[in-house]
Write a protein that holds these residues in place. Structure first.
Motif, PDB file in Angstrom:
ATOM      1  N   GLY A  89       0.823  17.915  -5.965  1.00  0.00           N
ATOM      2  CA  GLY A  89       0.169  18.311  -4.730  1.00  0.00           C
ATOM      3  C   GLY A  89      -1.012  17.452  -4.319  1.00  0.00           C
ATOM      4  N   GLU A  90      -1.318  16.434  -5.086  1.00  0.00           N
ATOM      5  CA  GLU A  90      -2.447  15.551  -4.800  1.00  0.00           C
ATOM      6  C   GLU A  90      -1.954  14.209  -4.273  1.00  0.00           C
ATOM      7  OE1 GLU A  90      -5.801  16.227  -5.155  1.00  0.00           O
ATOM      8  OE2 GLU A  90      -5.183  18.287  -5.595  1.00  0.00           O
ATOM      9  N   TRP A  91      -2.584  13.727  -3.202  1.00  0.00           N
ATOM     10  CA  TRP A  91      -2.260  12.413  -2.647  1.00  0.00           C
ATOM     11  C   TRP A  91      -3.074  11.346  -3.358  1.00  0.00           C
ATOM     12  CZ3 TRP A  91       0.937  11.082   1.480  1.00  0.00           C
ATOM     13  CH2 TRP A  91       1.525  12.156   2.156  1.00  0.00           C
ATOM     14  N   ARG A  92      -2.427  10.254  -3.660  1.00  0.00           N
ATOM     15  CA  ARG A  92      -3.131   9.078  -4.163  1.00  0.00           C
ATOM     16  C   ARG A  92      -2.364   7.859  -3.687  1.00  0.00           C
ATOM     17  NH1 ARG A  92      -0.876   6.482  -8.351  1.00  0.00           N
ATOM     18  NH2 ARG A  92       0.677   7.555  -9.581  1.00  0.00           N
ATOM     19  N   HIS A  93      -3.059   6.733  -3.638  1.00  0.00           N
ATOM     20  CA  HIS A  93      -2.365   5.526  -3.206  1.00  0.00           C
ATOM     21  C   HIS A  93      -2.501   4.438  -4.253  1.00  0.00           C
ATOM     22  CE1 HIS A  93      -6.437   4.535  -1.716  1.00  0.00           C
ATOM     23  NE2 HIS A  93      -6.081   3.284  -1.887  1.00  0.00           N
ATOM     24  N   GLU A  94      -1.560   3.538  -4.185  1.00  0.00           N
ATOM     25  CA  GLU A  94      -1.503   2.405  -5.102  1.00  0.00           C
ATOM     26  C   GLU A  94      -1.455   1.133  -4.267  1.00  0.00           C
ATOM     27  OE1 GLU A  94       1.460   4.564  -8.336  1.00  0.00           O
ATOM     28  OE2 GLU A  94       2.322   3.389  -6.676  1.00  0.00           O
ATOM     29  N   LEU A  95      -2.190   0.129  -4.709  1.00  0.00           N
ATOM     30  CA  LEU A  95      -2.081  -1.204  -4.127  1.00  0.00           C
ATOM     31  C   LEU A  95      -1.347  -2.053  -5.140  1.00  0.00           C
ATOM     32  CD1 LEU A  95      -5.677  -1.629  -2.651  1.00  0.00           C
ATOM     33  CD2 LEU A  95      -3.582  -1.134  -1.399  1.00  0.00           C
ATOM     34  N   LYS A  96      -0.242  -2.620  -4.715  1.00  0.00           N
ATOM     35  CA  LYS A  96       0.580  -3.406  -5.658  1.00  0.00           C
ATOM     36  C   LYS A  96       0.788  -4.814  -5.138  1.00  0.00           C
ATOM     37  CE  LYS A  96       3.149   0.563  -7.221  1.00  0.00           C
ATOM     38  NZ  LYS A  96       4.405   1.008  -7.750  1.00  0.00           N
ATOM     39  N   PHE A 137       0.898  -1.154   0.000  1.00  0.00           N
ATOM     40  CA  PHE A 137       0.000   0.000   0.000  1.00  0.00           C
ATOM     41  C   PHE A 137       0.933   1.198   0.000  1.00  0.00           C
ATOM     42  CE2 PHE A 137      -4.156   1.768   1.661  1.00  0.00           C
ATOM     43  CZ  PHE A 137      -3.761   3.078   1.709  1.00  0.00           C
ATOM     44  N   HIS A 138       1.004   1.904  -1.113  1.00  0.00           N
ATOM     45  CA  HIS A 138       2.004   2.956  -1.298  1.00  0.00           C
ATOM     46  C   HIS A 138       1.329   4.269  -1.652  1.00  0.00           C
ATOM     47  CE1 HIS A 138       5.780   4.797  -2.491  1.00  0.00           C
ATOM     48  NE2 HIS A 138       5.249   5.105  -3.659  1.00  0.00           N
ATOM     49  N   TYR A 139       1.639   5.308  -0.871  1.00  0.00           N
ATOM     50  CA  TYR A 139       1.139   6.655  -1.168  1.00  0.00           C
ATOM     51  C   TYR A 139       2.170   7.418  -1.982  1.00  0.00           C
ATOM     52  CZ  TYR A 139      -3.102   7.200   1.608  1.00  0.00           C
ATOM     53  OH  TYR A 139      -4.384   7.121   2.082  1.00  0.00           O
ATOM     54  N   VAL A 140       1.673   8.158  -2.946  1.00  0.00           N
ATOM     55  CA  VAL A 140       2.516   9.078  -3.711  1.00  0.00           C
ATOM     56  C   VAL A 140       1.824  10.435  -3.743  1.00  0.00           C
ATOM     57  CG1 VAL A 140       3.633   7.334  -5.148  1.00  0.00           C
ATOM     58  CG2 VAL A 140       1.489   8.327  -5.898  1.00  0.00           C
ATOM     59  N   VAL A 141       2.622  11.469  -3.896  1.00  0.00           N
ATOM     60  CA  VAL A 141       2.087  12.812  -4.051  1.00  0.00           C
ATOM     61  C   VAL A 141       2.510  13.299  -5.425  1.00  0.00           C
ATOM     62  CG1 VAL A 141       2.044  15.159  -3.141  1.00  0.00           C
ATOM     63  CG2 VAL A 141       2.334  13.223  -1.572  1.00  0.00           C
ATOM     64  N   GLU A 142       1.531  13.613  -6.250  1.00  0.00           N
ATOM     65  CA  GLU A 142       1.796  14.113  -7.599  1.00  0.00           C
ATOM     66  C   GLU A 142       1.012  15.402  -7.791  1.00  0.00           C
ATOM     67  OE1 GLU A 142       0.661  10.939 -10.199  1.00  0.00           O
ATOM     68  OE2 GLU A 142       2.547   9.866  -9.918  1.00  0.00           O
TER      69      GLU A 142
END
Length: 150
Positions: A143-150, A136-141
């Motif tokens: 200025g927006e937060w989003r997460h990825e499930l890998k 479960f990985h959060y990234v900020v692109e």
């Protein structure tokens, strides 16, 4: 290569073989609701020793044979990273007792999903429960937060 400053923590899904999980009703104004016990890895402490200690401190149960089942991580404002190592086990002994971090109790997993869970716990459960998801990985692109499930 650049190294990162990292805060290391853990969380453990303790379960029985009847469909129940050990939940903690976390008392925290920033991250309250149902979750699993866990906490910080202390300096020089092994990951396994830290999750055994944290579960004991928060629940009174002595767990055995915790197995890594995934991670969660996100960047912090200071440029460091926060990492949670997820464990699960169905081997435990002792008497259940709550701590000042919140009440602990056994609950059917399906009931937990219907209750007020801590933020992101619904997606974290996917990492705990699905063998094809381990991160479960959060990234900020932009200025927006989003997460990825890998």
């Amino acid at each position: 290569m650049t190294t990162e400053q990292v805060t290391l923590t853990n969380m453990c899904m303790v379960y029985d073989d009847k469909g129940n999980v050990l939940v903690q009703d976390k008392i925290d104004e920033n991250w309250g609701g149902l979750t699993f016990p866990g906490g910080h890895v202390e300096k020089g402490e092994s990951f396994v020793d830290s999750v055994i200690r944290e579960v004991y401190e928060e629940t009174g149960l002595k767990i055995e044979n915790p197995r890594i089942c995934g991670t969660k991580d996100w960047p912090r404002e200071d440029g460091s990273r926060y990492i949670v190592v997820f464990y699960k086990t169905n081997k435990f002994s002792g008497t259940l007792k709550s701590s000042d971090e919140g009440e602990v109790k056994w609950m059917p997993l399906e009931q937990m999903k219907k209750e007020k869970m801590a933020s992101d716990m619904d997606d974290m459960l996917k990492v705990f429960l699905q063998d094809d998801i381990s991160e479960f990985h959060y990234v900020v692109e932009d200025g927006e937060w989003r997460h990825e499930l890998k």
